[in-house]
Design an enzyme around this catalytic site. Structure first.
Site, PDB file in Angstrom:
ATOM      1  N   HIS A   1      -9.656   0.803 -11.452  1.00  0.00           N
ATOM      2  CA  HIS A   1      -9.338   1.808 -10.429  1.00  0.00           C
ATOM      3  C   HIS A   1      -7.901   2.305 -10.568  1.00  0.00           C
ATOM      4  O   HIS A   1      -7.649   3.498 -10.645  1.00  0.00           O
ATOM      5  CB  HIS A   1      -9.565   1.210  -9.036  1.00  0.00           C
ATOM      6  CG  HIS A   1      -8.806   1.900  -7.953  1.00  0.00           C
ATOM      7  ND1 HIS A   1      -9.145   3.145  -7.496  1.00  0.00           N
ATOM      8  CD2 HIS A   1      -7.699   1.538  -7.250  1.00  0.00           C
ATOM      9  CE1 HIS A   1      -8.286   3.512  -6.554  1.00  0.00           C
ATOM     10  NE2 HIS A   1      -7.402   2.553  -6.396  1.00  0.00           N
ATOM     11  N   PHE A   2      -6.931   1.381 -10.621  1.00  0.00           N
ATOM     12  CA  PHE A   2      -5.564   1.908 -10.512  1.00  0.00           C
ATOM     13  C   PHE A   2      -5.019   2.430 -11.830  1.00  0.00           C
ATOM     14  O   PHE A   2      -3.979   3.082 -11.830  1.00  0.00           O
ATOM     15  CB  PHE A   2      -4.614   0.948  -9.777  1.00  0.00           C
ATOM     16  CG  PHE A   2      -4.397  -0.388 -10.408  1.00  0.00           C
ATOM     17  CD1 PHE A   2      -3.835  -0.514 -11.652  1.00  0.00           C
ATOM     18  CD2 PHE A   2      -4.732  -1.544  -9.700  1.00  0.00           C
ATOM     19  CE1 PHE A   2      -3.620  -1.763 -12.211  1.00  0.00           C
ATOM     20  CE2 PHE A   2      -4.518  -2.794 -10.255  1.00  0.00           C
ATOM     21  CZ  PHE A   2      -3.957  -2.900 -11.513  1.00  0.00           C
ATOM     22  N   HIS A   3      -5.716   2.183 -12.940  1.00  0.00           N
ATOM     23  CA  HIS A   3      -5.290   2.925 -14.131  1.00  0.00           C
ATOM     24  C   HIS A   3      -5.734   4.387 -14.042  1.00  0.00           C
ATOM     25  O   HIS A   3      -5.184   5.235 -14.738  1.00  0.00           O
ATOM     26  CB  HIS A   3      -5.797   2.276 -15.418  1.00  0.00           C
ATOM     27  CG  HIS A   3      -4.956   1.084 -15.813  1.00  0.00           C
ATOM     28  ND1 HIS A   3      -5.258  -0.180 -15.434  1.00  0.00           N
ATOM     29  CD2 HIS A   3      -3.795   1.004 -16.523  1.00  0.00           C
ATOM     30  CE1 HIS A   3      -4.330  -1.016 -15.888  1.00  0.00           C
ATOM     31  NE2 HIS A   3      -3.432  -0.317 -16.554  1.00  0.00           N
TER      32      HIS A   3
ATOM     33  N   ARG B   1      -9.797  -9.943 -12.744  1.00  0.00           N
ATOM     34  CA  ARG B   1      -8.590  -9.333 -13.285  1.00  0.00           C
ATOM     35  C   ARG B   1      -7.575 -10.426 -13.583  1.00  0.00           C
ATOM     36  O   ARG B   1      -7.811 -11.590 -13.278  1.00  0.00           O
ATOM     37  CB  ARG B   1      -8.006  -8.329 -12.291  1.00  0.00           C
ATOM     38  CG  ARG B   1      -7.454  -8.974 -11.048  1.00  0.00           C
ATOM     39  CD  ARG B   1      -6.969  -7.960 -10.034  1.00  0.00           C
ATOM     40  NE  ARG B   1      -5.671  -7.391 -10.410  1.00  0.00           N
ATOM     41  CZ  ARG B   1      -4.843  -6.775  -9.546  1.00  0.00           C
ATOM     42  NH1 ARG B   1      -5.196  -6.670  -8.278  1.00  0.00           N
ATOM     43  NH2 ARG B   1      -3.706  -6.275  -9.946  1.00  0.00           N
ATOM     44  N   ARG B   2      -6.458 -10.082 -14.182  1.00  0.00           N
ATOM     45  CA  ARG B   2      -5.334 -11.000 -14.377  1.00  0.00           C
ATOM     46  C   ARG B   2      -5.769 -12.299 -15.036  1.00  0.00           C
ATOM     47  O   ARG B   2      -5.441 -13.383 -14.555  1.00  0.00           O
ATOM     48  CB  ARG B   2      -4.685 -11.325 -13.038  1.00  0.00           C
ATOM     49  CG  ARG B   2      -4.071 -10.131 -12.375  1.00  0.00           C
ATOM     50  CD  ARG B   2      -3.458 -10.479 -11.046  1.00  0.00           C
ATOM     51  NE  ARG B   2      -2.445  -9.507 -10.660  1.00  0.00           N
ATOM     52  CZ  ARG B   2      -1.807  -9.519  -9.502  1.00  0.00           C
ATOM     53  NH1 ARG B   2      -2.069 -10.440  -8.616  1.00  0.00           N
ATOM     54  NH2 ARG B   2      -0.894  -8.619  -9.234  1.00  0.00           N
TER      55      ARG B   2
ATOM     56  N   HIS C   1       0.802  -1.210   0.000  1.00  0.00           N
ATOM     57  CA  HIS C   1       0.000   0.000   0.000  1.00  0.00           C
ATOM     58  C   HIS C   1       0.846   1.276   0.000  1.00  0.00           C
ATOM     59  O   HIS C   1       0.657   2.131  -0.852  1.00  0.00           O
ATOM     60  CB  HIS C   1      -1.076   0.061   1.080  1.00  0.00           C
ATOM     61  CG  HIS C   1      -1.949   1.240   0.810  1.00  0.00           C
ATOM     62  ND1 HIS C   1      -2.922   1.223  -0.146  1.00  0.00           N
ATOM     63  CD2 HIS C   1      -1.891   2.503   1.249  1.00  0.00           C
ATOM     64  CE1 HIS C   1      -3.437   2.419  -0.268  1.00  0.00           C
ATOM     65  NE2 HIS C   1      -2.846   3.225   0.572  1.00  0.00           N
TER      66      HIS C   1
ATOM     67  N   TYR D   1       1.656   5.410  -2.476  1.00  0.00           N
ATOM     68  CA  TYR D   1       1.915   6.811  -2.148  1.00  0.00           C
ATOM     69  C   TYR D   1       3.303   7.238  -2.601  1.00  0.00           C
ATOM     70  O   TYR D   1       3.550   8.416  -2.852  1.00  0.00           O
ATOM     71  CB  TYR D   1       1.660   7.076  -0.662  1.00  0.00           C
ATOM     72  CG  TYR D   1       0.181   7.007  -0.409  1.00  0.00           C
ATOM     73  CD1 TYR D   1      -0.639   8.038  -0.861  1.00  0.00           C
ATOM     74  CD2 TYR D   1      -0.407   5.891   0.132  1.00  0.00           C
ATOM     75  CE1 TYR D   1      -1.999   7.951  -0.738  1.00  0.00           C
ATOM     76  CE2 TYR D   1      -1.775   5.798   0.263  1.00  0.00           C
ATOM     77  CZ  TYR D   1      -2.568   6.827  -0.179  1.00  0.00           C
ATOM     78  OH  TYR D   1      -3.923   6.740  -0.073  1.00  0.00           O
TER      79      TYR D   1
HETATM   80  C1  HEM Z   1      -0.766   1.999 -22.927  1.00  0.00           C
HETATM   81  C2  HEM Z   1      -1.326   2.153 -21.779  1.00  0.00           C
HETATM   82  C3  HEM Z   1      -1.856   1.017 -20.939  1.00  0.00           C
HETATM   83  C4  HEM Z   1      -2.664  -0.020 -21.292  1.00  0.00           C
HETATM   84  C5  HEM Z   1      -3.293  -0.280 -22.647  1.00  0.00           C
HETATM   85  C6  HEM Z   1      -2.836  -0.839 -20.125  1.00  0.00           C
HETATM   86  C7  HEM Z   1      -3.608  -1.995 -20.074  1.00  0.00           C
HETATM   87  C8  HEM Z   1      -3.622  -2.878 -19.028  1.00  0.00           C
HETATM   88  C9  HEM Z   1      -4.343  -4.104 -19.004  1.00  0.00           C
HETATM   89  C10 HEM Z   1      -5.253  -4.614 -20.107  1.00  0.00           C
HETATM   90  C11 HEM Z   1      -4.056  -4.720 -17.827  1.00  0.00           C
HETATM   91  C12 HEM Z   1      -4.433  -6.113 -17.435  1.00  0.00           C
HETATM   92  C13 HEM Z   1      -5.638  -6.369 -16.762  1.00  0.00           C
HETATM   93  C14 HEM Z   1      -5.649  -7.789 -16.262  1.00  0.00           C
HETATM   94  O1  HEM Z   1      -5.604  -8.764 -17.051  1.00  0.00           O
HETATM   95  O2  HEM Z   1      -5.744  -7.932 -15.059  1.00  0.00           O
HETATM   96  C15 HEM Z   1      -3.172  -3.870 -17.083  1.00  0.00           C
HETATM   97  C16 HEM Z   1      -2.675  -4.150 -15.829  1.00  0.00           C
HETATM   98  C17 HEM Z   1      -1.886  -3.275 -15.103  1.00  0.00           C
HETATM   99  N1  HEM Z   1      -1.472  -2.028 -15.485  1.00  0.00           N
HETATM  100 FE1  HEM Z   1      -1.793  -1.168 -17.278  1.00  0.00          FE
HETATM  101  N2  HEM Z   1      -2.138  -0.297 -19.086  1.00  0.00           N
HETATM  102  C18 HEM Z   1      -1.514   0.837 -19.544  1.00  0.00           C
HETATM  103  C19 HEM Z   1      -0.721   1.708 -18.816  1.00  0.00           C
HETATM  104  C20 HEM Z   1      -0.377   1.525 -17.504  1.00  0.00           C
HETATM  105  C21 HEM Z   1       0.391   2.471 -16.734  1.00  0.00           C
HETATM  106  C22 HEM Z   1       0.913   3.798 -17.238  1.00  0.00           C
HETATM  107  C23 HEM Z   1       0.543   1.912 -15.509  1.00  0.00           C
HETATM  108  C24 HEM Z   1       1.247   2.444 -14.292  1.00  0.00           C
HETATM  109  C25 HEM Z   1       2.102   3.390 -14.250  1.00  0.00           C
HETATM  110  C26 HEM Z   1      -0.112   0.621 -15.523  1.00  0.00           C
HETATM  111  C27 HEM Z   1      -0.133  -0.242 -14.449  1.00  0.00           C
HETATM  112  C28 HEM Z   1      -0.712  -1.483 -14.478  1.00  0.00           C
HETATM  113  C29 HEM Z   1      -0.636  -2.422 -13.389  1.00  0.00           C
HETATM  114  C30 HEM Z   1       0.107  -2.219 -12.059  1.00  0.00           C
HETATM  115  C31 HEM Z   1      -1.352  -3.557 -13.786  1.00  0.00           C
HETATM  116  C32 HEM Z   1      -1.611  -4.807 -12.963  1.00  0.00           C
HETATM  117  C33 HEM Z   1      -0.689  -5.899 -13.262  1.00  0.00           C
HETATM  118  C34 HEM Z   1      -1.084  -7.106 -12.476  1.00  0.00           C
HETATM  119  O3  HEM Z   1      -2.285  -7.371 -12.308  1.00  0.00           O
HETATM  120  O4  HEM Z   1      -0.173  -7.785 -11.986  1.00  0.00           O
HETATM  121  N3  HEM Z   1      -0.664   0.423 -16.743  1.00  0.00           N
HETATM  122  N4  HEM Z   1      -2.919  -2.742 -17.838  1.00  0.00           N
HETATM  123 CU   LIG Z   2      -3.797  -0.068  -0.668  1.00  0.00          CU
END
Ligand code: HEM
Ligand SMILES: [Cu+2]
Ligand SMILES: [Cu+2]
Lengths: 589, 188, 77
Positions: free
Chosen positions: A400-402, A463-464, A249, A253
């Site tokens: 949420h986190f996006h 998710r995932r 968490h 921050y």
């Molecule tokens: C081109 C831009 C982006 C696209 C298209 C994108 C798309 C996605 C998608 C489709 C997922 C997977 C969802 C899943 O299957 O659970 C994901 C997970 C994630 N994204 Fe992005 N994202 C983008 C940019 C970012 C940025 C800028 C960050 C953070 C700075 C970010 C952080 C994360 C994180 C932390 C996860 C979770 C990974 C996990 O579940 O282990 N993403 N994103």
């Molecule tokens: Cu948290």
């Protein structure tokens, strides 16, 4: 014309050296400017690779375009999480903090070698961890780390992955030491002055970071590395989860604080105004130091083995952690309003038109803040203990986190880059209109992707997950259809990726731009309500650090004790994780 | 310390919001009776599930009038039993554990959702009032075929419902749940 | 690029030579019509945030009582 790499690595004087005024950052602190450029270069490479994987995921899991195997989805997802949420964010933070601490203390770090030491340690860690994740895509190499960026046992990665992470964190610790030494040097010359605001933000954030990385350091060094080397049995899963979230968490921050630093100290200037209240900015950072860590159990609301009472305590702490962000909303918007009023803005809402919306740095940060307001709401739902049943581990959570890290942080960083990169390269931004288009496109893309993810989560889509559906049943959306939600996720993902490519091109062309940056003379304006209007005790960093430690002990000692008492440190007989090292050791011995 | 009156007002509004959120959650717990998954399930030996008195034979048992217990084992990449069959108008307590890595147990489209952690038992009591069919999703990444890991809960017409293995549905002991485990590590 | 051009729509850009330096609107509030701490009441901010407050309260109520509590079965023990 020099290549982008050259201008990043070499001191970024343009051909017309005289154009850079003597008091500009790059001329005063050429080494720090270079450190910032290297940090940004790492951050943007990570952003490029992570973003590419992001769009592949978005298209794959919605079944729109498939270029990978579903089994490889998790390798890309691990890389996306690690490259974006750890490497991009933290390298950018390091650049911003190195700039801010130096600028506000008006002196460079004491020993440039030490500075390069932390840059080097973080780089080595990145290459090891990143390399071991990507090796998972190459069948010939017997190294993989498909454990996602949350990496709890008993899923196992190659030891190099954990060792790389440990090195990376050690690099950030050294960076913090560098910034504290810079501060102590300043303090020796200025025994009675208030800590300059930017430096105050850097130092409180780093104190929070030292405290919170203890959890992940113990997890990785005491348990995961020896286990992955085959020296120790598998650690108790619940224990590694709890240690991870002890860090997991507060790390959010850590991503956010450099964005807040930009909102508090640069955004007012961009709007033509002044920071509304320096004292409240300090209060906010102190609150983050105190409250960021004793809340991690809110990620474990649905974990067995943890009593409901502990979850309730984490929930109340979390809700109070909303306070500093809500106060930030006021202070930052009021600072921008101050700019608008000075520009002649009128009325309750009409002042919003008297702002420099054509400036990509300004507009990017404002849109990032707007999305943060929305992400704040879905975060309140996540934080709401029992309502967490509704959304836990559904695609609502990436939705949420996006909004938060993926936009409030990432878009602020991109906007900040439009403003900072000229300051650390001495080169004029290649194109402001393209920059403006880019930040707006990110906002639109994220609106599509994130809104659809939230709604998909309410329908129960996890998710995932590489596949859009299961053979046994179908999901039902409350409003609209599941297939339209999928298309919106894919479409939003493509817009985001296009926006990202434009951003990187604009920055690369800036780095190669021979036109000198202008206006580097101007400084950040002082706050309307200055530090002298706040109590001295706010600057007592030691006091706040001690209180933060006490709060963490109160929040964590009983839960950790009961986990260790119940499940113990090690768990025998878990065999399903990939045993990477054992065969290697067997061959060797 | 100088704080503008409007900002003081916003501070109060923020505190009201926070207290309001906490009160709603307390209402959910006390008024609506929502209980968090907690440590009541106790511990088990993940590698010794075949010696466990209940998890050695995952399934549904009847423990009282309209009361059932479902022992569910998650492992890469399936739930057992699958489907989980229970009658409508019943109260079902799920005891879910994992044989290998961390999984999730989410009855899709409902608020029954928990992490499944090896060595721990997730205990959830849920009322099923109407006949229905729900998907069960593993919502925690658990390995390369994670996306194939799903099951079903089928809530049947009470008249059509029979336990496949009636011998299992003993009463008194089973209500102790997993407090007594095969290797005696359990305590709640 | 021409720095001074891009933002010329805002009234603020009739400024000192440094305006729009490095792509940034730069003003020196101490010099032209400065608005000091005493004269500035952020009523626009308060208005915006009250709107946000109302949205949050309504959405929270909807999410909690309709989406969540209406989404049974729910864990009750
Ligand atoms: C081109 C831009 C982006 C696209 C298209 C994108 C798309 C996605 C998608 C489709 C997922 C997977 C969802 C899943 O299957 O659970 C994901 C997970 C994630 N994204 Fe992005 N994202 C983008 C940019 C970012 C940025 C800028 C960050 C953070 C700075 C970010 C952080 C994360 C994180 C932390 C996860 C979770 C990974 C996990 O579940 O282990 N993403 N994103
Ligand atoms: Cu948290
Ligand atoms: Cu799974």
């Amino acid at each position: 014309m020099s290549t982008p790499t050259e201008s990043i690595l070499n001191i970024g004087r343009t051909d017309d050296e005289t154009a850079l005024p003597a008091e500009s950052f790059i001329v005063k602190y050429p080494t720090v400017a270079r450190v910032v450029r290297v940090c940004f270069a790492y951050a943007f490479v990570a952003l490029a690779v992570g973003g590419l994987f992001g769009v592949i995921q978005a298209l794959h899991r919605t079944n729109v375009i498939r270029v990978i195997d579903s089994a490889d989805y998790y390798t890309l997802l691990t890389a996306h999480g690690v490259f974006l949420a750890i490497v991009f964010t933290i390298f950018f933070l390091a650049g911003v903090f190195a700039w801010a601490n130096t600028r506000s203390l008006e002196r460079p770090p004491l020993n440039p070698r030490f500075t390069w030491l932390w840059v080097g340690t973080m780089s080595a860690g990145t290459l090891l961890s990143g390399g071991s994740i990507l090796a998972g895509l190459v069948a010939e190499i017997d190294v993989s780390a498909d454990v996602l960026f949350t990496f709890y046992a008993p899923l196992q990665a190659h030891p190099l992955f954990y060792i790389g992470l440990a090195l990376f964190v050690v690099g950030t610790w050294l960076a913090g030491i560098d910034w504290f030494r810079q501060y102590l040097d300043w303090r020796a010359d200025n025994p009675d002055e208030r800590i300059p605001l930017q430096s105050f933000m850097v130092l409180t954030t780093m104190l929070m970071w030292y405290l919170s990385t203890l959890g992940v350091a113990i997890e990785v060094v005491v348990f995961l590395i020896p286990w992955s080397l085959g020296l120790m049995p598998a650690p108790t899963p619940l224990l590694t989860r709890t240690l991870f979230w002890f860090f997991g968490h507060p790390v959010v921050y850590f991503w956010l604080m450099p964005a807040y630093l930009m909102w508090y100290t640069v955004l007012p200037k961009l709007s033509g105004g002044r920071l509304f209240s320096d004292p409240l900015a300090r209060v906010v950072f102190v609150l983050f130091l105190l409250l960021s860590t004793p809340v991690g159990i809110h990620h474990q609301y649905l974990d067995p083995g943890i009593a409901e009472g502990f979850k309730f305590i984490a929930m109340t702490n979390t809700m109070f952690l909303l306070l500093p962000s809500l106060l930030t909303a006021f202070t930052v918007v009021a600072s921008v309003e101050h700019g608008a009023r000075q520009n002649g803005g009128e009325g309750y809402f009409g002042w919003l038109t008297a702002l420099p919306w054509r400036d990509p740095a300004f507009t990017g940060m404002m849109l990032a803040g707007l999305m943060f307001a929305a992400g704040g709401f879905s975060g309140m739902v996540n934080a709401g203990m029992n309502i967490n049943y509704l959304v836990h581990n559904t695609i609502w959570v990436p939705g949420h986190f996006h909004l938060t890290v993926g936009t409030a942080v990432a878009l602020t960083f991109m906007a900040a880059a439009y403003w900072l990169v000229p300051r650390v390269t001495g080169r004029a931004l290649y194109s402001r209109p393209i920059g403006l288009f880019q930040v707006v496109l990110w906002f639109i893309g994220m609106t599509f992707m994130s809104a659809a993810m939230h709604r998909g989560g309410l329908a129960g889509i996890p998710r995932r997950t590489a596949e859009p559906e299961y053979s046994k049943f179908t999901f039902e959306a409350v409003v609209g259809t599941i297939s339209s939600l999928r298309l919106q996720i894919a479409f939003g993902g493509v817009l985001l990726f296009v926006s990202l490519v434009i951003f990187l091109a604009n920055i690369a062309l800036t780095a190669a731009n021979n036109e000198p940056a202008t206006g580097l003379k101007t400084d950040l304006p002082p706050a309307l309500s200055g530090p002298e209007q706040s109590p001295q005790v706010l600057d007592e960093l030691k006091l706040w650090a001690i209180i933060a430690i006490v709060l963490v002990i109160l929040a964590y000692s009983l839960p950790l004790w009961s986990i260790i008492n119940g499940a113990g440190f090690y768990q025998d007989g878990i065999t399903a994780s990939p045993q990477v090292v054992q065969p290697v050791l067997e061959v060797l011995i | 310390m100088h704080v503008h009156n409007y900002e003081k007002l916003w501070l109060l509004a923020s505190l009201a919001l926070i207290v309001g959120f906490i009160s709603t959650i307390v209402y959910g717990a006390v008024g609506a009776g929502v209980v968090m998954v907690n440590d009541e399930g106790g511990q088990v030996n993940a590698s010794g599930l075949s010696e466990h008195p209940e998890f050695n034979d995952p399934g549904v048992r009847k423990v009282g009038p309209n009361e059932y217990e479902a022992y569910v084992v998650a492992q890469q990449f399936a739930f057992s039993p699958d489907p989980i069959e229970v009658p409508a108008n019943s109260t079902v307590t799920f005891y879910v554990t994992s044989r290998d890595v961390v999984h999730g147990f989410e009855v899709a489209g409902t608020n029954a959702n928990a992490m499944v952690v090896p060595g721990e038992v997730s205990k959830m009591t849920v009322e099923f009032n109407e006949t229905d069919e729900y998907g069960v999703v593993c919502n925690e990444y658990c390995g390369q075929a994670h996306h194939d890991m799903a099951g079903e809960v089928i809530v049947k017409e009470p008249g059509n419902f029979t336990l496949d293995d009636a011998g299992e549905s003993t009463t008194a002991q089973a209500t102790n749940g997993t407090d007594e485990t095969a290797n005696g590590t359990g305590e709640s | 690029m021409v720095e001074a051009e891009a933002g010329s729509e805002t009234p603020a850009d009739v400024q000192a030579p440094d305006a729009y330096a490095d792509g940034t609107l730069v003003r020196d509030p101490e010099v032209e019509n400065p608005l000091g701490q005493e004269d500035f009441d952020p009523k626009g901010t308060l208005a915006l945030l009250l709107v946000y407050f109302i949205i949050l309260t309504l959405m929270w109520t909807f999410m909690y009582y309709v989406e969540f509590l209406g989404n049974g079965p729910t864990v009750i023990g």
